[in-house]
Structure formats: C-alpha cells, structure tokens
Motif scaffolding. Structure first.
Motif, PDB file in Angstrom:
ATOM      1  N   ALA A 192      22.321  38.871  28.701  1.00 56.27           N
ATOM      2  CA  ALA A 192      22.534  39.663  29.913  1.00 56.27           C
ATOM      3  C   ALA A 192      23.947  39.466  30.455  1.00 56.27           C
ATOM      4  CB  ALA A 192      21.500  39.282  30.968  1.00 56.27           C
ATOM      5  N   GLN A 193      24.373  38.206  30.524  1.00 58.46           N
ATOM      6  CA  GLN A 193      25.718  37.919  31.011  1.00 58.46           C
ATOM      7  C   GLN A 193      26.782  38.466  30.067  1.00 58.46           C
ATOM      8  OE1 GLN A 193      26.225  36.253  34.096  1.00 58.46           O
ATOM      9  NE2 GLN A 193      28.251  37.172  33.781  1.00 58.46           N
ATOM     10  N   GLN A 194      26.515  38.378  28.777  1.00 63.28           N
ATOM     11  CA  GLN A 194      27.459  38.911  27.791  1.00 63.28           C
ATOM     12  C   GLN A 194      27.621  40.418  27.975  1.00 63.28           C
ATOM     13  OE1 GLN A 194      26.064  38.907  23.733  1.00 63.28           O
ATOM     14  NE2 GLN A 194      28.099  39.198  22.891  1.00 63.28           N
ATOM     15  N   ASN A 195      26.505  41.118  28.145  1.00 63.90           N
ATOM     16  CA  ASN A 195      26.576  42.565  28.340  1.00 63.90           C
ATOM     17  C   ASN A 195      27.373  42.923  29.588  1.00 63.90           C
ATOM     18  OD1 ASN A 195      25.023  43.016  26.059  1.00 63.90           O
ATOM     19  ND2 ASN A 195      23.118  43.338  27.178  1.00 63.90           N
ATOM     20  N   LEU A 196      27.139  42.176  30.669  1.00 64.47           N
ATOM     21  CA  LEU A 196      27.862  42.422  31.914  1.00 64.47           C
ATOM     22  C   LEU A 196      29.352  42.158  31.740  1.00 64.47           C
ATOM     23  CD1 LEU A 196      27.799  42.996  35.008  1.00 64.47           C
ATOM     24  CD2 LEU A 196      27.478  40.527  35.318  1.00 64.47           C
ATOM     25  N   ASP A 197      29.691  41.016  31.151  1.00 66.86           N
ATOM     26  CA  ASP A 197      31.096  40.655  30.988  1.00 66.86           C
ATOM     27  C   ASP A 197      31.835  41.635  30.079  1.00 66.86           C
ATOM     28  OD1 ASP A 197      30.743  38.458  32.639  1.00 66.86           O
ATOM     29  OD2 ASP A 197      30.458  37.045  30.977  1.00 66.86           O
ATOM     30  N   LEU A 198      31.186  42.047  28.997  1.00 68.32           N
ATOM     31  CA  LEU A 198      31.800  43.016  28.095  1.00 68.32           C
ATOM     32  C   LEU A 198      32.097  44.328  28.823  1.00 68.32           C
ATOM     33  CD1 LEU A 198      29.687  42.543  24.841  1.00 68.32           C
ATOM     34  CD2 LEU A 198      32.147  42.137  25.065  1.00 68.32           C
ATOM     35  N   SER A 199      31.153  44.771  29.635  1.00 66.90           N
ATOM     36  CA  SER A 199      31.306  46.044  30.333  1.00 66.90           C
ATOM     37  C   SER A 199      32.426  45.988  31.367  1.00 66.90           C
ATOM     38  CB  SER A 199      29.989  46.448  31.001  1.00 66.90           C
ATOM     39  OG  SER A 199      28.969  46.602  30.025  1.00 66.90           O
ATOM     40  N   ILE A 200      32.494  44.897  32.103  1.00 71.31           N
ATOM     41  CA  ILE A 200      33.563  44.757  33.090  1.00 71.31           C
ATOM     42  C   ILE A 200      34.921  44.702  32.387  1.00 71.31           C
ATOM     43  CG2 ILE A 200      34.560  43.229  34.842  1.00 71.31           C
ATOM     44  CD1 ILE A 200      31.680  42.538  35.681  1.00 71.31           C
ATOM     45  N   SER A 201      34.974  44.017  31.256  1.00 74.14           N
ATOM     46  CA  SER A 201      36.235  43.947  30.516  1.00 74.14           C
ATOM     47  C   SER A 201      36.640  45.319  29.996  1.00 74.14           C
ATOM     48  CB  SER A 201      36.102  42.969  29.346  1.00 74.14           C
ATOM     49  OG  SER A 201      35.922  41.644  29.815  1.00 74.14           O
ATOM     50  N   GLU A 202      35.697  46.049  29.407  1.00 77.86           N
ATOM     51  CA  GLU A 202      35.998  47.359  28.826  1.00 77.86           C
ATOM     52  C   GLU A 202      36.386  48.368  29.903  1.00 77.86           C
ATOM     53  OE1 GLU A 202      35.415  48.807  25.192  1.00 77.86           O
ATOM     54  OE2 GLU A 202      36.451  46.887  25.302  1.00 77.86           O
ATOM     55  N   LEU A 203      35.567  48.484  30.918  1.00 73.99           N
ATOM     56  CA  LEU A 203      35.846  49.456  31.985  1.00 73.99           C
ATOM     57  C   LEU A 203      37.051  49.029  32.819  1.00 73.99           C
ATOM     58  CD1 LEU A 203      32.163  50.080  33.140  1.00 73.99           C
ATOM     59  CD2 LEU A 203      33.610  51.692  31.871  1.00 73.99           C
ATOM     60  N   GLY A 204      37.152  47.732  33.091  1.00 68.39           N
ATOM     61  CA  GLY A 204      38.271  47.241  33.883  1.00 68.39           C
ATOM     62  C   GLY A 204      39.607  47.457  33.205  1.00 68.39           C
ATOM     63  N   GLY A 205      39.600  47.427  31.877  1.00 66.86           N
ATOM     64  CA  GLY A 205      40.834  47.669  31.149  1.00 66.86           C
ATOM     65  C   GLY A 205      41.343  49.089  31.289  1.00 66.86           C
ATOM     66  N   CYS A 206      40.492  49.986  31.747  1.00 59.33           N
ATOM     67  CA  CYS A 206      40.885  51.382  31.955  1.00 59.33           C
ATOM     68  C   CYS A 206      41.555  51.600  33.307  1.00 59.33           C
ATOM     69  CB  CYS A 206      39.660  52.289  31.842  1.00 59.33           C
ATOM     70  SG  CYS A 206      38.888  52.304  30.213  1.00 59.33           S
ATOM     71  N   VAL A 207      41.510  50.584  34.183  1.00 60.24           N
ATOM     72  CA  VAL A 207      42.043  50.721  35.539  1.00 60.24           C
ATOM     73  C   VAL A 207      43.509  50.300  35.571  1.00 60.24           C
ATOM     74  CG1 VAL A 207      41.795  50.003  37.947  1.00 60.24           C
ATOM     75  CG2 VAL A 207      39.765  50.297  36.503  1.00 60.24           C
ATOM     76  N   LYS A 208      44.345  51.086  36.213  1.00 59.29           N
ATOM     77  CA  LYS A 208      45.759  50.773  36.352  1.00 59.29           C
ATOM     78  C   LYS A 208      45.947  49.547  37.248  1.00 59.29           C
ATOM     79  CE  LYS A 208      46.965  55.711  36.424  1.00 59.29           C
ATOM     80  NZ  LYS A 208      47.543  56.788  37.287  1.00 59.29           N
ATOM     81  N   PRO A 209      47.008  48.779  37.039  1.00 57.34           N
ATOM     82  CA  PRO A 209      47.355  47.758  38.031  1.00 57.34           C
ATOM     83  C   PRO A 209      47.526  48.423  39.401  1.00 57.34           C
ATOM     84  CG  PRO A 209      48.623  47.440  36.024  1.00 57.34           C
ATOM     85  CD  PRO A 209      47.902  48.752  35.864  1.00 57.34           C
ATOM     86  N   GLY A 210      46.912  47.821  40.407  1.00 62.10           N
ATOM     87  CA  GLY A 210      46.902  48.411  41.741  1.00 62.10           C
ATOM     88  C   GLY A 210      45.719  49.313  41.997  1.00 62.10           C
ATOM     89  N   GLY A 211      44.964  49.635  40.930  1.00 65.12           N
ATOM     90  CA  GLY A 211      43.772  50.462  41.073  1.00 65.12           C
ATOM     91  C   GLY A 211      42.591  49.668  41.600  1.00 65.12           C
ATOM     92  N   VAL A 212      41.503  50.359  41.926  1.00 66.85           N
ATOM     93  CA  VAL A 212      40.344  49.710  42.533  1.00 66.85           C
ATOM     94  C   VAL A 212      39.078  49.932  41.713  1.00 66.85           C
ATOM     95  CG1 VAL A 212      41.280  49.859  44.863  1.00 66.85           C
ATOM     96  CG2 VAL A 212      39.810  51.692  44.017  1.00 66.85           C
ATOM     97  N   TRP A 213      38.146  49.045  41.928  1.00 64.66           N
ATOM     98  CA  TRP A 213      36.795  49.144  41.358  1.00 64.66           C
ATOM     99  C   TRP A 213      35.832  49.070  42.530  1.00 64.66           C
ATOM    100  CZ3 TRP A 213      35.153  47.617  35.951  1.00 64.66           C
ATOM    101  CH2 TRP A 213      33.761  47.682  35.793  1.00 64.66           C
ATOM    102  N   ILE A 214      34.987  50.084  42.674  1.00 66.36           N
ATOM    103  CA  ILE A 214      33.991  50.132  43.743  1.00 66.36           C
ATOM    104  C   ILE A 214      32.606  50.111  43.113  1.00 66.36           C
ATOM    105  CG2 ILE A 214      33.104  51.435  45.721  1.00 66.36           C
ATOM    106  CD1 ILE A 214      35.865  52.789  45.887  1.00 66.36           C
ATOM    107  N   SER A 215      31.791  49.156  43.518  1.00 65.32           N
ATOM    108  CA  SER A 215      30.420  49.043  43.014  1.00 65.32           C
ATOM    109  C   SER A 215      29.431  49.087  44.164  1.00 65.32           C
ATOM    110  CB  SER A 215      30.213  47.732  42.242  1.00 65.32           C
ATOM    111  OG  SER A 215      30.804  47.761  40.961  1.00 65.32           O
ATOM    112  N   ILE A 216      28.287  49.692  43.900  1.00 65.99           N
ATOM    113  CA  ILE A 216      27.110  49.547  44.746  1.00 65.99           C
ATOM    114  C   ILE A 216      26.054  48.870  43.881  1.00 65.99           C
ATOM    115  CG2 ILE A 216      25.375  50.674  46.172  1.00 65.99           C
ATOM    116  CD1 ILE A 216      28.175  50.980  47.273  1.00 65.99           C
ATOM    117  N   ALA A 217      25.671  47.674  44.262  1.00 67.59           N
ATOM    118  CA  ALA A 217      24.728  46.887  43.465  1.00 67.59           C
ATOM    119  C   ALA A 217      23.602  46.402  44.352  1.00 67.59           C
ATOM    120  CB  ALA A 217      25.438  45.707  42.807  1.00 67.59           C
TER     121      ALA A 217
END
Length: 267
Positions: A192-217
């Motif tokens: 479960a943690q691996q899946n979460l970490d992989l996803s944050i790494s993959e999606l986060g890599g698409c964000v520009k420096p200075g960009g934001v990530w907004i989550s509703i959890a």
C-alpha cells in the motif's frame, strides 16, 4: 471515482445531478475502487489480481458504462474557493488524476479552466469524460494547431509510462485518488505504501517547480501527509488537521475530507 451499492442512502446531489460521497461510505467505497489500480494495461509494476473483481480493469470499464456521474468527497462549487487560492484559471495547466466519471472536469472548464488534463486507469472512465465534455467543448478548447487543450488520457498513476512530460503542469488536483491507491494494497501495508509513494513520485514529477498539489483525502490522510513530508522537494502549505480559511471567509471544514496543499520548491 465510483458510486457503489449503498451510496444512495447517504449521498447528496450537485446541481448537475452528480452524487457527492460523504463520510459514512468513504471506507467501503474507497476500498472497492482502490483495488482497481492493480489493473491498468497489466503494468510492468503489478499484474491484475486473479482473486478480486475490484482489481480488474474490465470490471471498472463495465461499471463506468452503467454508473451515473458523481463527485468524490466534494463537488466543484465546494472546492472552487480553495482552488482559486492557489491556481490561476486562465493560465495554469492542471492535471486531474483518477477522474473517473466525475463532473468536476466539465464544471471547471465551464468556469474558465481550459488548460486541463484528466486521467484514469480505465478507458471507459475517460470515454465518460469525453461524453460529458461534449464535442462542442472539445472543439472550443483546441488551440491554433488543432490540438486539444483539454487532454483525456488512460494512465496508471504508479507508472505513467511517459503519458505526460516532466514538469509540464502548474497544479495537480485530486480527490480520493491517493486514498484509493493506498488502499489498493489491501492488508499488505508495505505494498500500500509502495503504491502511494510511486504515485506521488510519478505525478509529482509532472509538476513544475513553484507549482502546487491539492488533495482532498478522507481515508489515509496521515499516510499521504507523511509521504509528502519525506520529500525535500515539497513544502506543505495546508497540512493534515489544519483549518484553512480563504480570503473570502470560506473554511475547509465545509469540505467532506481533509484539504491538503503542497508547493514544489524552486530550488
């Protein structure tokens, strides 16, 4: 995002007729939906499970064909005041992972957010997005080269396999997708943690420096916050447990889920 058996008893409805899920069904529905992240394209990372229909892409494709549109945790009108604090609708390019059959894509487009990309592991979910947008919106969103500024992509958040260019988005907006990805590990918390970490790494890599990530959890807020806290490239702007108040006085406790916001560092 998904609306399953017992949702009708607890859901409210948005002006577009899309159900908004609330706390009492979060766990059951998130667990069911989340298993589906095993299924995309029989990824080189994980294979589809043999013992769970909820982890199979063909199951969710069938589900999307018959299920009404609905929004996960909150509709656009509830989220809009908070998104506007961090995102420029006219200029920012926004990625919406795990969109499923959520009407938020159409609502945002109609509100002036035209530089959008939405992804889901299930092709049928993306087809639903295309149907909701309609050809008139898609045609209107095309730039001078004929390319659509609203992108609809089938992809697995754990392994995007080049679906999007690195550092090409100003923002990620997700609601419930990280919850679902974590829960796809079932009783195996390491997975479960691996899946979460992989996803944050993959999606986060698409964000520009200075960009934001907004989550509703609303299910694994602590694990999501901890995963971001472990990364030096992200600054936490709104943490798990914070009460956020916009300049116009809207408060985050009116959203049925935790508002979490990070900014990617520029250095």
């Amino acid at each position: 995002m998904l609306c399953l058996d017992s949702v009708g008893a607890f859901a409210t409805h948005s002006p577009r007729g899309s159900s908004v899920l609330h706390s009492r069904e979060k766990w059951a529905i998130a667990r069911r939906r989340s298993a589906a992240w095993w299924g995309l394209h029989q990824s080189r990372l994980l294979q589809e499970p043999e013992n769970s229909q909820f982890g199979r892409q063909d199951y969710w494709n069938k589900f999307y064909k018959k299920e009404a549109n609905f929004s996960w945790y909150a509709g656009w009108e509830d989220l809009k005041p908070f998104v506007e604090e961090f995102v420029d609708p006219a200029n920012d390019r926004i990625l919406i992972p795990g969109v499923g059959n959520d009407a938020i894509l159409v609502d945002m487009y109609d509100d002036g957010y035209t530089k959008l990309a939405a992804m889901d592991y299930a092709a049928e979910g993306i087809e639903r997005c295309r149907e909701m947008l309609g050809e008139s919106r898609l045609a209107a969103s095309r730039d001078g080269t004929g390319m659509e500024q609203v992108e609809l992509v089938v992809a697995d958040a754990r392994d995007l396999q080049g679906a999007f260019e690195k550092e090409s988005f100003d923002a990620v907006l997700e609601k419930g997708t990280l919850d679902a990805i974590f829960l796809s590990g079932g009783h195996n918390k390491t997975l479960a943690q691996q899946n979460l970490d992989l996803s944050i790494s993959e999606l986060g890599g698409c964000v520009k420096p200075g960009g934001v990530w907004i989550s509703i959890a609303g299910v694994v807020d602590d694990q999501i916050q901890a995963s971001f806290d472990s990364r030096s490239e992200w600054d936490s702007l709104v943490r798990q447990g914070d009460l956020y108040v916009t300049e116009e006085g809207f408060t985050s406790n009116n959203v049925d889920g935790s508002l979490l916001v990070w900014r990617r560092r520029t250095e």
